[in-house]
Design an enzyme around this catalytic site. Structure first.
Site, mmCIF file in Angstrom:
data_model
loop_
_atom_site.group_PDB
_atom_site.id
_atom_site.type_symbol
_atom_site.label_atom_id
_atom_site.label_comp_id
_atom_site.label_asym_id
_atom_site.label_seq_id
_atom_site.Cartn_x
_atom_site.Cartn_y
_atom_site.Cartn_z
ATOM 1 N N LEU A 213 0.854 -1.176 0.000
ATOM 2 C CA LEU A 213 0.000 0.000 0.000
ATOM 3 C C LEU A 213 0.894 1.231 0.000
ATOM 4 O O LEU A 213 2.100 1.145 0.265
ATOM 5 C CB LEU A 213 -0.901 0.007 1.239
ATOM 6 C CG LEU A 213 -1.848 -1.192 1.370
ATOM 7 C CD1 LEU A 213 -2.517 -1.174 2.742
ATOM 8 C CD2 LEU A 213 -2.886 -1.181 0.254
ATOM 9 N N SER A 214 0.303 2.395 -0.252
ATOM 10 C CA SER A 214 1.148 3.587 -0.309
ATOM 11 C C SER A 214 1.842 3.838 1.024
ATOM 12 O O SER A 214 2.970 4.328 1.053
ATOM 13 C CB SER A 214 0.344 4.815 -0.742
ATOM 14 O OG SER A 214 -0.771 5.019 0.104
ATOM 15 N N GLU A 215 1.180 3.513 2.156
ATOM 16 C CA GLU A 215 1.843 3.589 3.454
ATOM 17 C C GLU A 215 1.338 2.506 4.399
ATOM 18 O O GLU A 215 0.159 2.124 4.365
ATOM 19 C CB GLU A 215 1.623 4.950 4.137
ATOM 20 C CG GLU A 215 2.774 5.919 3.968
ATOM 21 C CD GLU A 215 2.643 6.728 2.706
ATOM 22 O OE1 GLU A 215 3.622 7.382 2.306
ATOM 23 O OE2 GLU A 215 1.554 6.721 2.114
ATOM 24 N N THR A 216 2.269 2.033 5.225
ATOM 25 C CA THR A 216 1.953 1.182 6.365
ATOM 26 C C THR A 216 2.464 1.886 7.607
ATOM 27 O O THR A 216 3.600 2.359 7.637
ATOM 28 C CB THR A 216 2.603 -0.204 6.221
ATOM 29 O OG1 THR A 216 2.062 -0.855 5.058
ATOM 30 C CG2 THR A 216 2.332 -1.070 7.433
ATOM 31 N N HIS B 55 -2.741 10.367 5.611
ATOM 32 C CA HIS B 55 -3.818 9.368 5.602
ATOM 33 C C HIS B 55 -3.518 8.206 6.541
ATOM 34 O O HIS B 55 -4.429 7.650 7.168
ATOM 35 C CB HIS B 55 -4.088 8.883 4.170
ATOM 36 C CG HIS B 55 -3.218 7.785 3.680
ATOM 37 N ND1 HIS B 55 -1.944 8.004 3.199
ATOM 38 C CD2 HIS B 55 -3.437 6.441 3.598
ATOM 39 C CE1 HIS B 55 -1.425 6.848 2.829
ATOM 40 N NE2 HIS B 55 -2.299 5.889 3.058
#
Length: 269
Positions: free
Chosen positions: A44-47, A74
């Site tokens: 994902l774009s961030e964890t 986010h």
């Protein structure tokens, strides 16, 4: 013991909209290499990774599939949502995070999550050759802050029609490229998109930290401090923005879409 990892769609009130983030609440600090492996696995774009402090605040770190980042909106919103939903924090209490960008906080208000972030204003800058070529658009304005380039284009239609050359944009030494325009869609003040191929994200669905730059920019342009913004990615997301001096309040909603067990030990890097 398995760790719970939760996937949350942030800056949306409906599943499969907004920007998905994975959130993992740890019992102790983890090695950065292990967290990077988990982020790459989640893809994902961030964890986000959280560790509770003795005072009830949390250490918070964010990883894309490629790198650790200094600020992420986010995944912070998703983290606060998970802490309240899981009972790690009492409903209605303030969430406090210690991060690479200083102390951040979040509160619940009328069904929204309000986050207190640093303002990240841009300064006008020269246009890199790869920027105009990569966007295939003529900028109205180009600026830069410590993270990103900021590009204003002529219209919402132009912004929505962009089909960037990710290879050219990845040549630029920056976290990402924020593209924005005045909104033509009723109910919104400005629209944006965010491209970050250099950090492993072709297009980020909804980028909270970009609004730390967009808020001050549109404040200068429009002489106002309060905005309703739409990030016009395929998934799309709603961000409320209030500029308060050197701080920005970002508000959004979030919905949990998945929970799983992470069975790989924290030292298995």
């Amino acid at each position: 013991m398995p760790l719970t990892i939760t996937q949350v769609d942030a800056f949306t009130s409906r599943p499969f909209g907004g920007n998905p983030a994975a959130v993992c609440v740890l019992s102790r600090p983890a090695d950065a290499a292990w967290m990077q492996h988990v982020a790459r696995e989640m893809n994902l774009s961030e964890t986000a990774f959280l560790v509770r402090r003795d005072d009830g605040a949390y250490d918070l770190r964010w990883f894309t599939p490629a790198v650790e980042v200094d600020l992420c909106g986010h995944a912070t919103l998703a983290s606060a949502h998970v802490l309240w939903e899981s009972g790690c924090l009492a409903d209605g209490s303030r969430a406090v995070f210690h991060t690479r960008s200083g102390e951040l906080s979040a509160n619940q208000r009328d069904g929204w999550i309000e986050m207190d972030f640093p303002a990240e204003p841009d300064q006008p800058t020269a246009v890199p050759e790869a920027l105009a070529a990569g966007l295939n658009a003529n900028p109205v304005y180009v600026g830069r802050n410590r993270f990103d380039y900021l590009v204003e284009v002529t219209s919402e239609a132009t912004l929505r029609g962009l089909s960037p050359d990710a290879r050219r944009l990845s040549e630029i030494d920056t976290r990402g490229i924020i593209v924005t325009a005045l909104a033509d869609t009723k109910g919104f003040d400005f629209v944006s998109r965010f491209f970050a191929p250099g950090t492993g994200i072709a297009e980020d669905p909804v980028t909270g930290s970009a609004h730390c730059c967009l808020g001050p920019y549109w404040q200068r342009r429009l002489g106002r401090a309060d905005f309703t913004a739409w990030q016009a990615s395929q998934r799309g997301g709603l961000v409320k923005v209030v500029v308060r001096g050197d701080r920005v309040t970002l508000s959004g909603k979030a919905v949990t879409v998945m929970r799983g067990e992470l069975v790989v030990a924290q030292d298995a890097a």
